[in-house]
Design a protein around this motif. Structure first.
Motif, PDB file in Angstrom:
ATOM      1  N   ASP A   1       0.217  -0.938 -11.765  1.00 30.62           N
ATOM      2  CA  ASP A   1      -0.069   0.373 -11.198  1.00 30.62           C
ATOM      3  C   ASP A   1       1.141   1.299 -11.252  1.00 30.62           C
ATOM      4  O   ASP A   1       1.043   2.475 -10.895  1.00 30.62           O
ATOM      5  CB  ASP A   1      -0.516   0.236  -9.738  1.00 30.62           C
ATOM      6  CG  ASP A   1      -1.839  -0.502  -9.593  1.00 30.62           C
ATOM      7  OD1 ASP A   1      -1.924  -1.392  -8.716  1.00 30.62           O
ATOM      8  OD2 ASP A   1      -2.775  -0.196 -10.352  1.00 30.62           O
ATOM      9  N   VAL A  13      -9.079   0.450 -10.760  1.00 27.90           N
ATOM     10  CA  VAL A  13      -8.663   0.667  -9.368  1.00 27.90           C
ATOM     11  C   VAL A  13      -9.814   0.535  -8.373  1.00 27.90           C
ATOM     12  O   VAL A  13      -9.591   0.618  -7.164  1.00 27.90           O
ATOM     13  CB  VAL A  13      -7.977   2.043  -9.190  1.00 27.90           C
ATOM     14  CG1 VAL A  13      -6.832   2.202 -10.183  1.00 27.90           C
ATOM     15  CG2 VAL A  13      -8.968   3.190  -9.321  1.00 27.90           C
ATOM     16  N   MET A  35      -3.872   3.778  -1.792  1.00 26.15           N
ATOM     17  CA  MET A  35      -3.736   2.715  -2.788  1.00 26.15           C
ATOM     18  C   MET A  35      -3.369   1.414  -2.080  1.00 26.15           C
ATOM     19  O   MET A  35      -2.299   1.325  -1.473  1.00 26.15           O
ATOM     20  CB  MET A  35      -2.661   3.098  -3.812  1.00 26.15           C
ATOM     21  CG  MET A  35      -2.907   4.437  -4.476  1.00 26.15           C
ATOM     22  SD  MET A  35      -1.705   4.820  -5.763  1.00 26.15           S
ATOM     23  CE  MET A  35      -0.217   5.010  -4.785  1.00 26.15           C
ATOM     24  N   ASN A  36      -4.250   0.451  -2.159  1.00 24.47           N
ATOM     25  CA  ASN A  36      -4.037  -0.858  -1.545  1.00 24.47           C
ATOM     26  C   ASN A  36      -3.943  -1.935  -2.617  1.00 24.47           C
ATOM     27  O   ASN A  36      -4.353  -1.719  -3.757  1.00 24.47           O
ATOM     28  CB  ASN A  36      -5.181  -1.186  -0.578  1.00 24.47           C
ATOM     29  CG  ASN A  36      -5.295  -0.187   0.560  1.00 24.47           C
ATOM     30  OD1 ASN A  36      -4.301   0.354   1.048  1.00 24.47           O
ATOM     31  ND2 ASN A  36      -6.518   0.050   1.000  1.00 24.47           N
ATOM     32  N   SER A  37      -3.417  -3.073  -2.236  1.00 23.88           N
ATOM     33  CA  SER A  37      -3.285  -4.211  -3.160  1.00 23.88           C
ATOM     34  C   SER A  37      -2.634  -3.784  -4.463  1.00 23.88           C
ATOM     35  O   SER A  37      -3.108  -4.121  -5.555  1.00 23.88           O
ATOM     36  CB  SER A  37      -4.669  -4.839  -3.426  1.00 23.88           C
ATOM     37  OG  SER A  37      -5.274  -5.264  -2.235  1.00 23.88           O
ATOM     38  N   LEU A  38      -1.563  -3.049  -4.348  1.00 17.02           N
ATOM     39  CA  LEU A  38      -0.891  -2.529  -5.537  1.00 17.02           C
ATOM     40  C   LEU A  38      -0.299  -3.655  -6.377  1.00 17.02           C
ATOM     41  O   LEU A  38       0.191  -4.659  -5.847  1.00 17.02           O
ATOM     42  CB  LEU A  38       0.195  -1.543  -5.132  1.00 17.02           C
ATOM     43  CG  LEU A  38      -0.329  -0.159  -4.711  1.00 17.02           C
ATOM     44  CD1 LEU A  38       0.721   0.589  -3.918  1.00 17.02           C
ATOM     45  CD2 LEU A  38      -0.750   0.640  -5.928  1.00 17.02           C
ATOM     46  N   GLN A  39      -0.351  -3.457  -7.675  1.00 20.80           N
ATOM     47  CA  GLN A  39       0.153  -4.416  -8.641  1.00 20.80           C
ATOM     48  C   GLN A  39       1.173  -3.739  -9.561  1.00 20.80           C
ATOM     49  O   GLN A  39       1.157  -2.510  -9.696  1.00 20.80           O
ATOM     50  CB  GLN A  39      -0.998  -4.988  -9.451  1.00 20.80           C
ATOM     51  CG  GLN A  39      -2.034  -5.712  -8.616  1.00 20.80           C
ATOM     52  CD  GLN A  39      -1.440  -6.882  -7.842  1.00 20.80           C
ATOM     53  OE1 GLN A  39      -0.636  -7.671  -8.358  1.00 20.80           O
ATOM     54  NE2 GLN A  39      -1.830  -7.002  -6.575  1.00 20.80           N
ATOM     55  N   ARG A  54      -9.785  -1.084  -4.747  1.00 22.47           N
ATOM     56  CA  ARG A  54      -8.410  -1.087  -4.230  1.00 22.47           C
ATOM     57  C   ARG A  54      -7.962   0.304  -3.795  1.00 22.47           C
ATOM     58  O   ARG A  54      -7.195   0.434  -2.839  1.00 22.47           O
ATOM     59  CB  ARG A  54      -7.444  -1.600  -5.308  1.00 22.47           C
ATOM     60  CG  ARG A  54      -7.732  -3.012  -5.776  1.00 22.47           C
ATOM     61  CD  ARG A  54      -6.616  -3.524  -6.689  1.00 22.47           C
ATOM     62  NE  ARG A  54      -6.475  -2.730  -7.895  1.00 22.47           N
ATOM     63  CZ  ARG A  54      -5.332  -2.136  -8.272  1.00 22.47           C
ATOM     64  NH1 ARG A  54      -4.246  -2.258  -7.521  1.00 22.47           N
ATOM     65  NH2 ARG A  54      -5.284  -1.440  -9.403  1.00 22.47           N
ATOM     66  N   PHE A  55      -8.419   1.336  -4.486  1.00 19.71           N
ATOM     67  CA  PHE A  55      -8.029   2.713  -4.187  1.00 19.71           C
ATOM     68  C   PHE A  55      -9.209   3.454  -3.578  1.00 19.71           C
ATOM     69  O   PHE A  55     -10.361   3.218  -3.939  1.00 19.71           O
ATOM     70  CB  PHE A  55      -7.612   3.448  -5.456  1.00 19.71           C
ATOM     71  CG  PHE A  55      -6.322   2.983  -6.083  1.00 19.71           C
ATOM     72  CD1 PHE A  55      -5.695   1.809  -5.693  1.00 19.71           C
ATOM     73  CD2 PHE A  55      -5.740   3.736  -7.100  1.00 19.71           C
ATOM     74  CE1 PHE A  55      -4.520   1.387  -6.292  1.00 19.71           C
ATOM     75  CE2 PHE A  55      -4.566   3.326  -7.700  1.00 19.71           C
ATOM     76  CZ  PHE A  55      -3.954   2.149  -7.297  1.00 19.71           C
ATOM     77  N   SER A  91       0.829  -1.202   0.000  1.00 24.64           N
ATOM     78  CA  SER A  91       0.000   0.000   0.000  1.00 24.64           C
ATOM     79  C   SER A  91       0.863   1.250   0.000  1.00 24.64           C
ATOM     80  O   SER A  91       1.995   1.241   0.493  1.00 24.64           O
ATOM     81  CB  SER A  91      -0.905   0.028   1.236  1.00 24.64           C
ATOM     82  OG  SER A  91      -1.778  -1.075   1.264  1.00 24.64           O
TER      83      SER A  91
END
Length: 123
Positions: free
Chosen positions: A89, A63, A82-86, A66-67, A17
């Protein structure tokens, strides 16, 4: 006139995150604020927007869930959690503001821009 200054970018591992902040100065009353991003070799794309009062938000499909976007009570700072970023992103994230409302901002209407902050997500 409106000036925007972003902070909070950096390097994070996938699944992690980050929180971006954007401080606005100048004429901030009634301005919608939000975020765009631009990955290498791609066009700038909309990420999220929030109305002046915070009651209306928009997110890009990529997003959603997740965002989250929020702003402080004074209305002059906006945050992007921003969570669970990939890895997809990864981009330069730009703060944006518009007096055309959040829908207008989503369309890039009459937008003011920050200088951008780099977000890198490693796999």
């Amino acid at each position: 006139q409106l000036q925007l200054v972003e902070s909070g970018g950096g390097l994070v591992q996938a699944g992690g995150s980050l929180r971006l902040s954007c401080a606005a100065s100048g004429r901030t009353f009634s301005v919608a604020m939000g975020w765009f991003r631009q990955a290498p070799g791609k066009e700038r794309e909309f990420v999220a927007a929030i109305s002046w009062a915070g009651g209306t938000t928009y997110f890009a499909d990529s997003v959603k869930g997740r965002f989250t976007i929020s702003r402080n009570n004074a209305g002059n700072t906006v945050y992007l959690q921003m969570n669970s970023l990939q890895p997809e992103d990864t981009a330069v994230y730009y703060c944006a503001a518009s007096f055309s409302g959040p829908s207008g901002l989503r369309a890039g209407e009459s937008a003011y821009w920050g200088q951008g902050t780099q977000v890198t997500v490693s796999s």
